[in-house]
Design a protein around this motif. Structure first.
Motif, short mmCIF file in Angstrom:
data_model
loop_
_atom_site.label_atom_id
_atom_site.label_comp_id
_atom_site.label_asym_id
_atom_site.label_seq_id
_atom_site.Cartn_x
_atom_site.Cartn_y
_atom_site.Cartn_z
N TYR A 74 5.92 25.05 2.10
CA TYR A 74 5.06 23.93 1.72
C TYR A 74 5.77 22.59 1.83
CZ TYR A 74 1.73 27.41 0.28
OH TYR A 74 0.85 28.45 0.30
N GLN B 203 -4.93 -0.33 5.00
CA GLN B 203 -3.91 0.74 5.08
C GLN B 203 -4.38 1.98 4.32
OE1 GLN B 203 -1.65 0.41 7.12
NE2 GLN B 203 -1.66 -1.81 7.37
N LEU B 204 -4.94 1.74 3.15
CA LEU B 204 -5.43 2.89 2.37
C LEU B 204 -6.50 3.62 3.17
CD1 LEU B 204 -5.69 1.37 -1.23
CD2 LEU B 204 -3.98 2.95 -0.34
N LEU C 240 -1.31 31.40 -7.30
CA LEU C 240 -0.32 30.49 -7.90
C LEU C 240 -1.00 29.36 -8.65
CD1 LEU C 240 2.40 30.24 -5.12
CD2 LEU C 240 2.68 31.17 -7.43
N SER C 241 -2.12 28.91 -8.14
CA SER C 241 -2.79 27.78 -8.78
C SER C 241 -3.67 28.24 -9.94
CB SER C 241 -3.64 27.02 -7.78
OG SER C 241 -4.73 27.83 -7.38
N THR D 206 2.82 16.16 6.87
CA THR D 206 1.70 15.30 6.47
C THR D 206 2.17 13.87 6.26
OG1 THR D 206 0.76 17.20 5.36
CG2 THR D 206 -0.15 15.05 4.79
N VAL E 292 -1.65 22.12 -10.12
CA VAL E 292 -1.35 23.09 -9.08
C VAL E 292 0.16 23.35 -9.08
CG1 VAL E 292 -1.44 23.55 -6.61
CG2 VAL E 292 -3.30 22.32 -7.71
N SER E 293 0.49 24.60 -8.85
CA SER E 293 1.89 25.00 -8.92
C SER E 293 2.77 24.11 -8.06
CB SER E 293 2.00 26.45 -8.43
OG SER E 293 3.23 26.65 -7.77
N VAL F 189 -3.71 -4.20 2.43
CA VAL F 189 -3.56 -3.03 1.57
C VAL F 189 -4.77 -2.10 1.71
CG1 VAL F 189 -3.31 -2.25 -0.80
CG2 VAL F 189 -2.20 -4.36 -0.07
N PRO G 56 -3.52 14.66 7.89
CA PRO G 56 -3.96 15.87 8.58
C PRO G 56 -4.85 16.71 7.66
CG PRO G 56 -1.57 15.64 8.62
CD PRO G 56 -2.08 14.61 7.68
N TRP H 260 4.17 19.29 3.64
CA TRP H 260 4.06 17.95 3.05
C TRP H 260 4.85 16.93 3.85
CZ3 TRP H 260 0.92 16.33 -0.88
CH2 TRP H 260 0.23 17.34 -1.57
N ILE I 270 1.66 1.82 -3.57
CA ILE I 270 0.46 2.30 -4.26
C ILE I 270 0.22 3.78 -3.95
CG2 ILE I 270 -2.06 2.13 -4.36
CD1 ILE I 270 -1.82 -0.82 -3.95
N LEU I 271 0.34 4.08 -2.65
CA LEU I 271 0.06 5.45 -2.23
C LEU I 271 1.06 6.43 -2.83
CD1 LEU I 271 -1.03 5.01 1.45
CD2 LEU I 271 -2.27 6.17 -0.37
N MET J 122 -7.47 22.21 -6.00
CA MET J 122 -7.67 21.30 -7.11
C MET J 122 -9.11 21.23 -7.58
SD MET J 122 -4.76 18.42 -6.37
CE MET J 122 -5.86 17.20 -5.98
N ALA K 168 -3.90 20.16 6.64
CA ALA K 168 -2.84 20.30 5.66
C ALA K 168 -3.35 20.07 4.25
CB ALA K 168 -1.70 19.33 5.98
N PHE L 141 5.19 24.85 -6.57
CA PHE L 141 5.61 25.56 -5.36
C PHE L 141 4.77 25.09 -4.17
CE2 PHE L 141 5.29 29.22 -2.47
CZ PHE L 141 6.64 29.37 -2.17
N ILE L 142 3.50 24.78 -4.46
CA ILE L 142 2.58 24.37 -3.39
C ILE L 142 2.48 22.85 -3.31
CG2 ILE L 142 0.17 24.45 -2.65
CD1 ILE L 142 0.03 27.16 -4.21
N ALA L 143 2.18 22.24 -4.46
CA ALA L 143 1.94 20.80 -4.46
C ALA L 143 3.25 20.06 -4.65
CB ALA L 143 0.96 20.45 -5.57
N SER M 42 0.83 -1.20 0.00
CA SER M 42 0.00 0.00 0.00
C SER M 42 0.86 1.25 0.00
CB SER M 42 -0.96 0.00 1.19
OG SER M 42 -0.28 -0.31 2.37
N SER N 76 -2.54 17.51 -11.28
CA SER N 76 -3.50 18.47 -10.73
C SER N 76 -3.33 19.84 -11.36
CB SER N 76 -3.30 18.59 -9.23
OG SER N 76 -2.05 19.21 -8.97
N ILE O 241 -5.10 22.12 -0.25
CA ILE O 241 -4.69 21.50 -1.51
C ILE O 241 -5.92 21.07 -2.30
CG2 ILE O 241 -3.28 19.67 -2.53
CD1 ILE O 241 -1.42 21.05 -0.79
N ILE P 294 -1.40 12.08 -8.89
CA ILE P 294 -2.41 13.12 -8.65
C ILE P 294 -1.79 14.50 -8.66
CG2 ILE P 294 -3.99 14.07 -6.92
CD1 ILE P 294 -4.68 11.22 -6.14
#
Ligand code: ATP
Ligand code: ATP
Ligand code: VIB
Ligand code: MG
Ligand code: MG
Lengths: 291, 296, 337, 282, 296
Positions: free
Chosen positions: A249, D115-116, C72-73, A256, A55-56, D112, D124, A253, A41-42, D135, D127, A58-60, A38, A53, D131, A49
């Motif tokens: 950022y 876990q996902l 930015l986005s 996170t 998204v800049s 698996v 979080p 991340w 996969i993640l 999107m 956070a 700088f952020i993502a 997993s 996406s 994002i 993603i």
């Protein structure tokens, strides 16, 4: 009197470790394998993603960026500094999570026992339990601050609020899943509701309890971060806020990522404990017999 | 046919209100029970009156679904009667429960799946707060022929073995009221016979007001002071037949003509007056004889 | 009446219905209240439309999604922010520029209560307990301490949110506030607010700045200038008419929030004190003098961010707007604080 | 019943009073509980805070609520947030159930999949909220829906997997003996035996989804209406009465969802021991 | 004692490898089964060899815990043997499962608690994807005497009634392999007798390879083409006794001396050669006779 049904159990040939241990070990190994799969996969999902996406960058950030943040010195500090910073934040958060977890689990187990023993209490106080879970802590934080301050009492409270409700519902369900026959049996032998609870309901509820514990582990971490964000300048919860203010950022991340990895690790630990205990209890703990 | 209340050695009555001295053990007066079944309701018991003397052994015979288990559950305090009164040994069902004086074996074994056999048998003692004597438990396990399976979980036993464990459990508290719901139904005949003898021995050594539900007529005769025969749903006590055979009863007794007479009498009550009592006057569970009544 | 407050999703794409510049998004720094009075006027009076825009989506900010991120986005062409937030990102390499500033000084202040522990001067601060919101405001407060030669250990900093309840309850002595907001609320509650403004005490950076990407300055210069022009027109009206500003906020744009008209009017008036200065009267709304820019850079340094004026600001657009439309410069009466 | 008549008076009486408490209809005990809680709230408010303080008087809050009930703005906000919560809830539940079914059909995927699911519950939110907002198109409630959904997935997966294991071996044996494969076991036994646990998970999920949707509004961009937005505004306005009225609104909506799912559960799984039947058991 | 393989009318063999023509129905070769029981392991079956002809009726007799249910579960494909091979009607257990041709009644009724009786009986049809004929279902309910309880849930039935429902369920698919694990154990004698006759009728009308586990010797003789007696755990086939009685068998047959001879022979095998066969040559379930062997 001679036993009618032959003699005793034929001794096992080369009986290796016990069934229970085998169950425990295979389950542990499976979990580890699953984590690896997993994880891959993640990481792939994350990469795809973010890349798509729009998204800049700088952020993502992508997995590589977090890897770089943790291993390469950059404009915003050395990798070693990043790592030690994360680690110290993590310890703080884990401490807060532990407090919330312990209080949340204790509270929910006690309350669900009361709910099950005195059913009207459930109808009386389930709404409040739910209210606690539904009202955004974000909105009520000032009230909590005024009443309980911003210390460890509040930490325990927030953790409890986050963890409490799912545990309560699951454990209550588990305690109620008692088969009527088993309960009959205990009451015939003179047991009261409390005896039924101890002798029948608790074992029956064990799988439910452990499922709830697994839910509680990530919940406690979430609660800890929430507490840190709303009431302190400490730990990962506050770090996310200040990193945001700093436009850092990469750190967000990384936090996170770290929190997620640690939560999964702790979840695994909970799973191990669960399999160990349930193996001892027998895989049939809590299952209905026959029809 | 004998009228039960006129016997000098009477231990039971179908009119406990009129014969309080014959109802010092089990005392059921005007018992009825109606279950609701969705929209409809099922009358399981239509006015049951039954009294037995304290420490006597009564068996309940009757067709499937006539309410035998329901009576037993009401006496155990597990079901409340729709109307009527229940006293056992002068106590209410709840009181005798609380005094830890009931031993019970259900129609299905009702073992706790997560406990080993040993621990299942020990359960009543735990509930009563009595410290379990390991010797007692291992003796009980021995008695029911489960030595070697002390640590097994119920799922690992055969149906008969589970039932035997539940009988051992019933005996663990040394009860003053014993309630047995077809305890030997799942046992093979040899084991069943042995359990019958053991049950008699235990009951003689430490008497208890006992009610046993069974399908075995000769088993009922062999063990009981009195046999109550029930009529089909809605159940009521059809006849109460005292079994006036000397104790201790040995397997030999089962060949005695008095014994066969009782078996025949009960078969007759159960399967109708024109029911073929075995012409040889021999042992019969009513099984073969009753078949005559059937059209294929 | 043109566009309503309920904005339909749209990006900065060109070729919209109204004019040559199409539809754009403007990321606000907060949910819709009096703070964006100028934008409301620009919408209501058709200034955006006149400038050549189709729909200008005023995107309410929930307080947690920053204008920088929106810009930015690409969700918004322009974002309303503050140098204290934009600068650190620029320092980290974000392609962002500030092209004008609505507030000439930041609205941050320390609010204390006359009835409890009034903090009137920086000297009063020592040993006190201050409630500060975590994140951006924490950085600002630490910068404030530094700018005044205090160390973080001289005060006790505790986390708080926007609610004043802990201040009333005496949980701490001062609350990090917006001068336009919390003091008014405290007064309404019957307290006597004591305000220590950060801008007047060593931290003179601006706020409600227009943040855009460097790329858009290159590619959409005309569009940005047109936008600034409409903004100037809107804010000119707004500053002149606080009552109407509050009405727009309460009845129309912020109608979903049940805003309080009296409070919003008071805020509008207080806000004028941040928007209007002698320099603004001389150079026009949103302009920044070199001094002000230098002050910003200095304040940012106190807050731990090292950027140059060139990196952070591009005031050439607003200057060009005023050069092309000198009549946009208005003489306002500056409110006395 | 005369059974208890023979027992010692004191004991009987106490048991009777317990009984009568136990036999109260749920709504009565619910009412008693509510009254108790409101009384406690009132006391705290009156003794430690003013009627408009951090803990305002219930009267003021109720008044505020009543005026809200007549306001379109209030209902619009409730509908907006509730709608996002519902969509997120449905998605989350669907995804969660799908994940559990995958585990059921391919047991080796359990690790698996869980876990996902764990990841869903421990990322979080503060956070990733921004994002997600970036999107999704401006003005959409994507973040609310996302957070509502993600709050539901984990509990649903855990609950459903637990539920799918609730079937006893004998019950499954019946199906295999009659030639049913894993799929028949699923449809005829496992799904049904799983209902109580799944419904419990769905019950937990409902408040979580609403909370997620409210939290989402703290991140959204370009959205003006919603309970979360109103909370934000009330907070900035220090309007404690409004804040509490909104908080109670949140609780009421979640409670309603909880109740409805509970009733639904009783309807579709009346045998479940978690419900009325078991009252005599525990 | 008769040697089973030499009979001309032989339908079964304890050496299926050598007599493939006698193993066209059930064919168990070298079957063993060992369960693990915590640290220890239990050998439930020690080398079982058994063959029966297709569409024959075999009963398994043996003491409790000897592995009867285990054999049945292996044949049903619910348990895999430790060693050995299983074929039924030329198919493997899995194949016959998949062909929806098994009817099975478990020792405990194993009804699904959330389904009504009607729906429980319909279950095998649903699993097989066959549209249930309402007439068929109501006939089956009638057959087992549960009319009026179509809509009842299993919890609302008595033990015997549940077992009857499970028998009805077994018959729903009109199986080519019928596996019955003490199907009539919980029934009263009259019902049991009636069910025996019905079972014989159904089996005659629509033959199926049938294996029944039972404790009733006369029941086994009455119904079976052949009776296999097992020895105690670890179980193996002790003897295979063909029952050479004409069909259809009527209740009268149970009084015939041939019938009694079979019952006696089986009792002797089960309870030992010195076991008291009833001196009157009368029907006996072995119950009373076996008691002689016991010391109280
Ligand atoms: N919980 C219940 N709900 C509804 N009806 C019930 C319930 N329990 C029992 N009954 C009904 O009451 C009647 C008597 O049941 P009971 O279990 O006492 O029979 P029994 O004599 O023990 O039968 P058996 O010999 O088959 O065990 C049956 O018709 C049954 O359907
Ligand atoms: N799942 C299991 N795990 C461990 N041991 C088992 C298991 N199932 C059966 N056994 C053991 O196998 C032996 C045979 O069991 P089985 O159920 O086949 O007996 P049986 O002949 O059907 O007995 P009964 O007549 O009492 O039903 C028993 O000793 C039992 O303990
Ligand atoms: C320190 C501080 N930071 C942010 C807010 C939030 N806020 C509330 S009202 C408003 C707009 C100004 O009128 C803003 C941004 C605050 N109250 N205090
Ligand atoms: Mg019964
Ligand atoms: Mg068996």
């Amino acid at each position: 009197m001679a036993a009618v049904t032959s003699t005793s159990v034929p001794a096992a040939a080369g009986s290796t470790s016990t069934n229970e241990w085998r169950y425990f070990i295979t389950r542990s190994l499976k979990t580890l394998g699953a984590v690896l799969i997993s994880g891959v996969i993640l990481l792939i999902l994350w990469h795809v993603i973010v890349s798509r996406s729009g998204v800049s960058s700088f952020i993502a950030k992508k997995p590589v960026d977090v890897w770089n943040y943790l291993t390469q010195d950059g404009v915003d500090g050395t990798a070693a500094a990043h790592r030690s910073n994360l680690l110290s934040l993590l310890w703080v958060t884990l401490g807060h999570a532990a407090i919330g977890f312990v209080f949340g689990v204790l509270a929910s187990v006690v309350v669900s026992a009361i709910f099950v023993l005195v059913r009207p209490v459930e109808f009386m106080f389930m709404p409040i339990a739910m209210l606690l879970r539904t009202v955004p802590l974000l909105a009520m934080a000032p009230v909590i601050y005024v009443i309980f301050g911003n210390g460890l009492v509040t930490c325990a409270l927030i953790g409890t609020i986050v963890v409490f409700f799912p545990l309560l519902v699951n454990v209550t369900l588990g305690l109620r899943s008692v088969s009527k026959q088993s309960a009959d049996l205990v009451s015939v032998y003179g047991g009261n509701r409390f005896t039924v609870l101890r002798k029948v309901a608790v074992p029956t509820a064990l799988p439910y309890f452990f499922a709830a514990m697994r839910i509680a582990v990530p919940g406690a971490i979430t609660g800890a971060m929430l507490y840190e964000w709303l009431f302190t300048f400490e730990g990962m919860g506050a770090a996310v806020q200040s990193a945001k203010a700093q436009g850092d950022y990469a750190q967000i991340w990384a936090v996170t990522f770290t929190v997620t990895v640690v939560a999964i690790a702790l979840y695994m630990v909970a799973t191990f404990i669960e399999s160990a205990v349930l193996a001892k209890w027998g895989p049939d703990a809590g299952k209905a017999t026959g029809s | 046919m004998t009228s039960e209340t006129t016997l000098t050695s009477a231990v039971a009555t179908s009119d406990p209100a009129a014969n309080p001295d014959l109802a010092t053990g089990i005392n059921l007066q005007g018992l009825t029970k109606t279950f609701s079944l969705g929209r409809k309701s099922v009358q399981a018991l239509a006015e049951v009156n039954l009294g037995t003397k304290r420490d006597s052994f009564i068996s309940l015979l009757g067709p499937s679904g006539c309410g035998k288990s329901t009576i037993l559950r009401i006496i155990a305090g597990l079901e409340t009667p729709s109307t009527g009164e229940v006293l056992v040994n002068g106590m209410s069902a709840k009181e005798i429960q609380r005094a830890h004086e009931i031993g019970i074996a259900f129609q299905d074994s009702a073992l706790l799946p997560w406990r080993t056999i040993e621990h299942n048998i020990r359960l009543p003692l735990e509930v009563a707060g009595i410290k379990a004597d390991p010797k007692l438990i291992s003796d009980l396990i021995d008695l029911v022929g489960l030595s070697g399976f002390e640590k097994a979980k119920p799922a690992q036993l055969s149906g008969g073995m589970r039932q035997r464990a539940s009988i051992a459990r019933c005996l663990a508290v040394q009860p003053t009221l014993m309630l047995l719901d077809e305890p030997f139904g799942a046992l093979d005949d040899m084991t069943r016979q042995r359990m019958n003898l053991e049950l008699q021995r235990i009951w003689t050594e430490r008497p208890a007001t006992t009610l046993m539900v069974t399908h075995g007529i000769s088993e009922a005769v062999f063990l009981s002071d009195v046999v109550a025969v029930m009529s089909p749903r809605p159940g009521k006590i059809d006849q109460v037949v005292p079994i006036d055979l000397p104790r201790p009863r040995t397997p030999d007794l089962q060949r005695a003509p008095e014994f066969h007479a009782y078996v025949d009498q009960l078969s007759e009550i159960l399967f109708g007056s024109h029911g073929g009592v075995d012409p040889h006057g021999e042992v019969s569970d009513g099984e073969v004889d009753a078949a005559e009544e059937q059209s294929a | 009446g043109s566009s309503s407050s309920s904005s339909s999703p749209s990006a900065t794409g060109s070729g919209g219905a109204g004019g040559s510049f199409g539809d754009i998004g403007v990321q606000l720094s907060w949910i819709k209240n009096i703070e964006f009075a100028g934008e409301y006027f620009a919408t209501e009076k058709g200034y955006y439309k006149d400038a050549g825009f189709g729909t200008v989506n005023l995107l309410a900010g929930g307080g947690s999604t920053g204008a920088e991120e929106a810009v930015l986005s690409g969700k918004a062409l322009v974002g309303l922010s503050s140098p204290s937030i934009t600068a650190p990102q620029v320092a980290k390499g974000a392609d962002l520029k500030i092209i004008g500033s609505t507030y000439q000084k930041n609205p941050f202040c320390l609010l204390s209560l006359e009835e409890k522990t009034p903090i009137k001067t920086v000297a009063d601060l020592k040993g006190k307990k201050i409630g500060v919101q975590s994140g951006g405001n924490q950085t600002i407060f630490e910068g404030f301490l530094k700018a005044n030669g205090l160390s973080p250990s001289d005060v006790t900093m505790v986390t708080t949110l926007y609610d004043l309840a802990p201040l009333y309850a005496g949980k701490y002595d001062a609350h990090m506030s917006y001068i336009t907001n919390e003091p008014i609320l405290a007064k309404a509650k019957g307290y006597t607010p004591v305000v220590l403004g950060l801008a007047d005490n060593g931290l003179p950076f601006t706020a409600e700045t227009f943040t855009v990407t460097g790329a858009s300055i290159k590619s959409d210069r005309a569009k940005l200038k047109a936008f600034l022009k409409a903004e100037i027109q809107g804010w000119t009206d707004a500053v002149k008419d606080p009552a109407q500003s509050a009405k727009y906020a309460v009845d129309k744009f912020g109608a979903d929030q049940k805003l309080n008209l009296a409070e919003q009017t008071a805020e509008a008036t207080a806000q004028n004190g941040l928007v209007l200065t002698e320099d603004v009267n001389a150079n026009g709304l949103f302009t920044m003098t070199d001094d002000l820019v230098a002050n910003n850079i200095k304040a940012l340094k106190a807050m731990g961010t090292e950027v140059t004026a060139e990196q952070l600001f591009d005031l050439s657009l607003i200057k060009e707007v005023y050069k092309e439309n000198p009549d946009l410069i208005t003489k306002f009466t500056i409110p006395t604080s | 019943m005369t059974v208890s008549a023979t027992s010692p008076g004191g004991l009987t009486e106490r048991r009777l009073s317990w009984r009568s408490l136990g036999s109260l209809p749920p709504w009565v005990s619910g009412l008693i509980g509510t009254v108790l809680i409101i009384a406690a709230w009132w006391l705290v408010s009156a003794i430690f805070f003013g009627p408009e303080g951090a803990v305002p008087s219930p009267i003021n809050v109720v008044q505020e609520l009543f005026s809200d009930f007549g306001s379109q703005i209030y209902w619009k906000a409730v509908a907006a947030t509730g709608g996002a919560a519902l969509i997120g809830y449905l998605w989350g539940t669907l995804i969660g159930l799908l994940m559990a079914v995958i585990v059921l059909l391919l047991p080796w995927t359990e690790g698996v999949v869980t876990q996902l699911a764990v990841v869903c519950s421990c990322i979080p939110l503060t956070a990733i909220g921004p994002i997600v907002t970036l999107m999704t198109p401006a003005g959409s409630r994507g973040t609310s829906i996302f957070l509502a959904g993600i709050s539901v997935i984990f509990t649903t997966v855990v609950g459903a997997i637990l539920g799918f294991r609730a079937a006893s071996q004998t019950q499954l044996d019946v199906i295999s003996a009659y030639g049913g494969g894993r799929f028949k076991q699923l449809t005829k036994v496992r799904l049904i035996a799983a209902l109580p646990a799944i419904l419990a998970a769905l019950k937990i999920g409902a408040p979580a989804a609403f909370l997620g949707a409210v939290l989402g509004e703290y991140f959204l961009s370009g959205v003006d209406s919603g309970v979360g937005i109103q909370l934000l505004a009330a907070q900035a306005d220090n309007a404690s009465v409004r804040l509490w009225a909104l908080a109670i609104t949140c609780g009421a909506i979640a409670g309603l969802a909880y109740l409805v799912i509970g009733l639904l559960g009783r309807l579709v799984a009346p045998w479940a021991s978690g419900d009325a039947d078991a009252q005599g058991v525990l």
